[in-house]
Design an enzyme around this catalytic site. Sequence first.
Site, short mmCIF file in Angstrom:
data_model
loop_
_atom_site.label_atom_id
_atom_site.label_comp_id
_atom_site.label_asym_id
_atom_site.label_seq_id
_atom_site.Cartn_x
_atom_site.Cartn_y
_atom_site.Cartn_z
N LYS A 1 0.85 -1.21 0.00
CA LYS A 1 0.00 0.00 0.00
C LYS A 1 0.88 1.24 0.00
O LYS A 1 2.02 1.23 0.45
CB LYS A 1 -0.94 0.03 1.21
N ALA B 1 10.14 -2.96 6.29
CA ALA B 1 10.33 -1.63 6.92
C ALA B 1 10.47 -0.54 5.87
O ALA B 1 11.30 0.36 5.98
CB ALA B 1 11.54 -1.64 7.87
N GLY B 2 9.65 -0.62 4.82
CA GLY B 2 9.74 0.34 3.72
C GLY B 2 8.62 1.36 3.71
O GLY B 2 8.60 2.25 2.87
N GLY B 3 7.63 1.22 4.61
CA GLY B 3 6.49 2.14 4.60
C GLY B 3 5.42 1.70 3.62
O GLY B 3 4.54 2.49 3.26
N MET B 4 5.48 0.44 3.18
CA MET B 4 4.47 -0.06 2.22
C MET B 4 3.67 -1.23 2.78
O MET B 4 3.00 -1.94 2.02
CB MET B 4 5.14 -0.42 0.91
N ALA B 5 3.73 -1.44 4.10
CA ALA B 5 2.89 -2.43 4.78
C ALA B 5 3.12 -3.86 4.29
O ALA B 5 2.17 -4.63 4.12
CB ALA B 5 1.41 -2.05 4.67
N GLY B 6 4.38 -4.21 4.07
CA GLY B 6 4.70 -5.57 3.61
C GLY B 6 4.32 -6.63 4.64
O GLY B 6 3.75 -7.66 4.30
N GLY B 7 4.61 -6.37 5.90
CA GLY B 7 4.25 -7.34 6.95
C GLY B 7 2.73 -7.48 7.04
O GLY B 7 2.20 -8.58 7.22
N SER B 8 2.02 -6.36 6.88
CA SER B 8 0.56 -6.40 6.93
C SER B 8 0.02 -7.22 5.76
O SER B 8 -0.96 -7.96 5.91
CB SER B 8 -0.01 -4.98 6.87
N ASP C 1 -2.67 -1.65 9.62
CA ASP C 1 -2.81 -1.68 8.15
C ASP C 1 -3.33 -3.01 7.63
O ASP C 1 -3.51 -3.16 6.42
CB ASP C 1 -1.42 -1.49 7.49
O1 C5P Z 1 -0.56 -1.11 14.20
P1 C5P Z 1 0.86 -1.46 13.91
O2 C5P Z 1 1.31 -2.72 14.64
O3 C5P Z 1 1.17 -1.52 12.46
O4 C5P Z 1 1.74 -0.29 14.50
C1 C5P Z 1 3.12 -0.37 14.66
C2 C5P Z 1 3.56 0.79 15.54
O5 C5P Z 1 3.40 2.02 14.82
C3 C5P Z 1 2.74 0.96 16.80
O6 C5P Z 1 3.25 0.16 17.85
C4 C5P Z 1 2.91 2.43 17.09
O7 C5P Z 1 4.16 2.69 17.66
C5 C5P Z 1 2.92 3.03 15.68
N1 C5P Z 1 1.57 3.47 15.24
C6 C5P Z 1 0.98 4.56 15.83
N2 C5P Z 1 -0.26 4.97 15.42
C7 C5P Z 1 -0.91 4.32 14.43
C8 C5P Z 1 -0.32 3.20 13.81
C9 C5P Z 1 0.93 2.80 14.24
O8 C5P Z 1 1.55 5.17 16.74
N3 C5P Z 1 -2.10 4.75 14.02
#
Ligand code: C5P
Length: 317
Positions: free
Chosen positions: A16, A106-113, A146
């Site tokens: 994404k 860890a690229g900002g593209m939600a690969g793990g999601s 995500d």
């Molecule tokens: O929800 P997710 O596990 O992807 O979030 C990873 C980390 O990113 C959270 O532990 C939090 O530090 C940060 N985060 C946040 N606010 C969001 C989404 C993520 O602070 N809306």
Amino acid sequence: MSRPSSLVTTVRAPAKINLHLGVGAPREDGMHPLVTVYQAIGLYDDVTVRDAGSWGLGVTVADYVAHDSVPQHGDNIIDRAAALLAAHHGLEPRGEVHVTKSIPVAGGMAGGSADAAAALVALDRLWAVNTPDEDLLAIAAELGSDVPFALLGGTALGTGRGEIVDPVADDNTWWWVLRLSPVGLSTPDVYRHFDRMFPDAPPTPAPADALLAALASQDPEALAATLHNDLQAPALDLRPDLEKQLAFGEAEGALRGLVSGSGPTCVYLCESGDHARAVAGALVASAGDAAPPVVLVANGPVAGAHVVEYSHLEDHR
Ligand code: C5P
């Protein structure tokens, strides 16, 4: 003697980008309220599952993804996805799972999601548990902000901490150049840096109305003018090299360069496929004699997690 057949399912889930990412002051639980517009783009991870007596996870990566950047078996979000889905149905998680990663870690593209979403859909088939969409979305939200969007795909408005998703009509095809970074950025670090830089951030995130109107207009220049990312300032502060990269893509004719989510991937909106390939070529050529960056072209919106292979194989084990 014929042996029982073995079910093999492959589910593909997209990366994404955030066309709009409005971030508010942290809530009591530490998470940040978001108003975001997600778009699923044509860069995918595949998760294949097959019957097995125990639980196993293997990983294959594209040549530009570092194998050791992928969380190992036991620590991977796919392990958590399996455990939650199995617990929901009162089962033991069993299966042999393999993930093929093309979305950078860890690229900002939600690969793990994407991997979590793909695993939920694939294991739901493997275990024949027919989880209702509502339950699958709730499990997805538990796994990460995500993950529900990775199930849904397309273009969608995300609220709450990003886990509440509503589809947005988007009949256009938007063309993106992606410039990957060899070193990732940690999402929590970028949010923490946002808090340091903007201690007076309002509790209500910036609305996405202008971006949504631009999407509806189907005009790439209007979309370029309204792309918005509140995490871009902290990402650039942590990684000043990205600023030059954004400017370079725009100088080479991209309509707009933007950090994707929490970064460090930079995305560039282009007018067409040909335009995107030309900008991508210029970004690669810019390296001169140095190692060229990894640059990809993708369009969106595309489907969320979906089955691409579903077969019964003769079991020769
Ligand atoms: O929800 P997710 O596990 O992807 O979030 C990873 C980390 O990113 C959270 O532990 C939090 O530090 C940060 N985060 C946040 N606010 C969001 C989404 C993520 O602070 N809306």
